[in-house]
Design a protein around this motif. Sequence first.
Motif: not given
Length: 169
Positions: A39-45
């Motif tokens: 997911p995009s949030w996991a990528c950013r994190s």
Amino acid sequence: HRPGHLNNNLIIESDELRLHEITCMKQALMEVQKRGPLPSWACRSLKAWFGAHHEWATTRYYLLRDSFIPRLERRFHFPEEVKQAENLCQEKLQCIAQLVNKIMENDSLNGLQKMWSSYETSVTLLNALQQTKTIILYHAFFSPKDVDNIRVRFMSKHSSNRIGAFIHY
């Protein structure tokens, strides 16, 4: 006093904390991969977390290579095997940085997981070499007063967040 920071005449071991952090991230990568597409949030994190780890590990590497090891070598021959292990860890870290920079939403983490496991193995070896080679020499050639003199010089130039890896105990 926080682990991994300077305290009086001691330079507290931070490499075990580094290894624990690496092991925890390996487990996190495996769990995230099990969930499917990233997911995009996991990528950013992941990118934010790795940025902090990369900065700390790289700064530590250059401090050791350019400042601390030359000081040690004034008193003893620093083991080449340990230098090579430090360099290998740094090379693997740079490979990981390239992989992390390319990660996008919906990507697989398989390549990153493999490289991360290899990095963990290299850091484990480095820690063992430091304990069986470097630390013994360090204790033999440096008194607590010597360590305090080094600590004072390093602290005048660097944050305690950037220093670690050797203990005088």
